[in-house]
Design a protein around this motif. Sequence first.
Motif, PDB file in Angstrom:
ATOM      1  N   ILE A  12       0.837  -1.208   0.000  1.00 34.16           N
ATOM      2  CA  ILE A  12       0.000   0.000   0.000  1.00 34.16           C
ATOM      3  C   ILE A  12       0.873   1.260   0.000  1.00 34.16           C
ATOM      4  N   GLY A  13       2.033   1.160   0.641  1.00 35.98           N
ATOM      5  CA  GLY A  13       2.910   2.336   0.736  1.00 35.98           C
ATOM      6  C   GLY A  13       4.352   1.873   0.841  1.00 35.98           C
ATOM      7  N   GLN A  14       5.044   2.346   1.860  1.00 35.23           N
ATOM      8  CA  GLN A  14       6.465   2.000   2.000  1.00 35.23           C
ATOM      9  C   GLN A  14       6.702   0.926   3.055  1.00 35.23           C
ATOM     10  N   GLU A  15       5.615   0.203   3.393  1.00 38.03           N
ATOM     11  CA  GLU A  15       5.723  -0.702   4.534  1.00 38.03           C
ATOM     12  C   GLU A  15       6.744  -1.833   4.350  1.00 38.03           C
ATOM     13  N   ILE A  16       6.938  -2.286   3.105  1.00 38.96           N
ATOM     14  CA  ILE A  16       7.876  -3.401   2.897  1.00 38.96           C
ATOM     15  C   ILE A  16       9.302  -2.938   3.190  1.00 38.96           C
ATOM     16  N   PRO A  34      -6.947  -0.382  12.102  1.00 38.88           N
ATOM     17  CA  PRO A  34      -8.183  -1.124  12.348  1.00 38.88           C
ATOM     18  C   PRO A  34      -8.072  -2.591  11.929  1.00 38.88           C
ATOM     19  N   THR A  35      -8.970  -3.376  12.414  1.00 39.77           N
ATOM     20  CA  THR A  35      -8.998  -4.788  12.073  1.00 39.77           C
ATOM     21  C   THR A  35      -9.277  -4.969  10.571  1.00 39.77           C
ATOM     22  N   GLY A  36      -8.718  -6.030   9.998  1.00 39.34           N
ATOM     23  CA  GLY A  36      -9.006  -6.356   8.593  1.00 39.34           C
ATOM     24  C   GLY A  36      -8.311  -5.484   7.575  1.00 39.34           C
ATOM     25  N   THR A  37      -7.228  -4.807   7.970  1.00 42.37           N
ATOM     26  CA  THR A  37      -6.531  -3.944   7.013  1.00 42.37           C
ATOM     27  C   THR A  37      -5.240  -4.571   6.485  1.00 42.37           C
ATOM     28  N   PHE A 167      -1.600   1.347   9.489  1.00 41.22           N
ATOM     29  CA  PHE A 167      -2.312   0.706   8.390  1.00 41.22           C
ATOM     30  C   PHE A 167      -3.677   1.366   8.231  1.00 41.22           C
ATOM     31  N   GLN A 168      -4.027   1.688   7.004  1.00 41.25           N
ATOM     32  CA  GLN A 168      -5.339   2.257   6.725  1.00 41.25           C
ATOM     33  C   GLN A 168      -5.978   1.478   5.585  1.00 41.25           C
ATOM     34  N   THR A 214     -11.362  -4.413   4.693  1.00 44.33           N
ATOM     35  CA  THR A 214     -11.041  -5.171   3.484  1.00 44.33           C
ATOM     36  C   THR A 214     -11.449  -6.632   3.669  1.00 44.33           C
ATOM     37  N   ARG A 215     -11.248  -7.131   4.883  1.00 39.53           N
ATOM     38  CA  ARG A 215     -11.613  -8.533   5.151  1.00 39.53           C
ATOM     39  C   ARG A 215     -13.084  -8.797   4.845  1.00 39.53           C
TER      40      ARG A 215
END
Length: 260
Positions: A12-16, A34-37, A167-168, A214-215
Motif C-alpha cells: 500500500i505504501g512503503q511498509e515493505i 483497524p482490524t481487517g486492514t 495501516f489504513q 477489506t476482510r
Amino acid sequence: MKYNKEPFYQSIGQEIDIFERCYANRLPLLLKGPTGTGKSRFVEYMAYRLNKDLITITCHDETSSTDLIGRYILKGNETSWIDGPLTMAARSGAIIYLDEMAEARPDILVAIHSLTDFRRNIFIDKLGIEIQAHEDFMMVASFNPGYQKSMKELKPSTRQRFVALSFQYPSADLETKIIQTETGIQSPMAMKLVNISNKIRNLHELGLMETVSTRLIVDAAKLIHSGMNPSLAAKVAMLEPLTDELETIQTLEDLVNLAL
Ligand SMILES: Nc1ncnc2c1ncn2[C@@H]1O[C@H](COP(=O)(O)OP(=O)(O)O)[C@@H](O)[C@H]1O
Ligand SMILES: [Mg+2]
C-alpha cells in the motif's frame, strides 16, 4: 511456521521497505490500524520474503507472561520445562508476532522489555536464567487504536520501544485489486463493493465501532463468486457484522441496493 508459497500481499505504501530496514537493524515494529486492514497478511508476507519462521500469538485477556515464556509441565511423576512461543522465537531467531498486544495482561510487557532494547535478552525467572536472543530474532506487534479507545490502551513506555507503522484502508484501485486477487471476482463487481464500502466508511454519523474492512469485502466477494445474490452477500458479510441495530442495517441495505 515457514511459508513455502508466497502469500499474496498488495503493498500500500512503503511498509515493505520499512519492515526490511527494521529487520536489518533488529528494531521491534508495531503495526497500528483497524482490524481487517492486512496487518497479519503483511507479516506473513514479510516472513516469507525474508525466509524466516513466523510465530504468531493472538493476545487476549488471559494471555500472560507464562504463556509467552514457558512453563513446567508434569510428565508422569517428573516435571519438564516447555519453552513458550516467545522463548522459542528468541532462541531460534524467528519473527514473533504479538497480534493485538494491548489485549494481553500487563505482565507480558515486563517479559518483552529486555527483548525490545539493546539487551535483546529474556529472563526466565522459573529457570533462573537469562537467554540471549538469536541474532536473527525480531519482534512485531499489532494494535488497534480506534477499538482500544474505550478499552485498553498501550502505555507510552511500551509504544516507545517500537518503530510504528499505520495501516489504513487502501485506495479504491488497490482495494479492488486485492478483492479480485483474493476471490477471483470480476472487476466491475469488485469495484462496486469497494465503492459501497468507502461510502459506509464515510458515514461517521452512524457511530459504528468498526467499519467495513477489506476482510469483510473479501468475504462478501467470495460469497458472490460462489453464486450468492450480491445484495444478500453484502448484507450478511459486510453489514450484519458491523452492528445489531436493525435501523442502521436497514439504512445501509438501502445504500447497498442502490449501488449494486
Ligand atoms: N494489502 C493486502 N494484500 C492482500 N490481502 C489483503 C490486504 N489487506 C487486506 N487483505 C485481505 O483482508 C484479509 C484480512 O487481512 P488481515 O491481514 O487478516 O487483517 P488484520 O490483521 O489487519 O486484521 C486478508 O485475509 C486478505 O484477504
Ligand atoms: Mg490480524
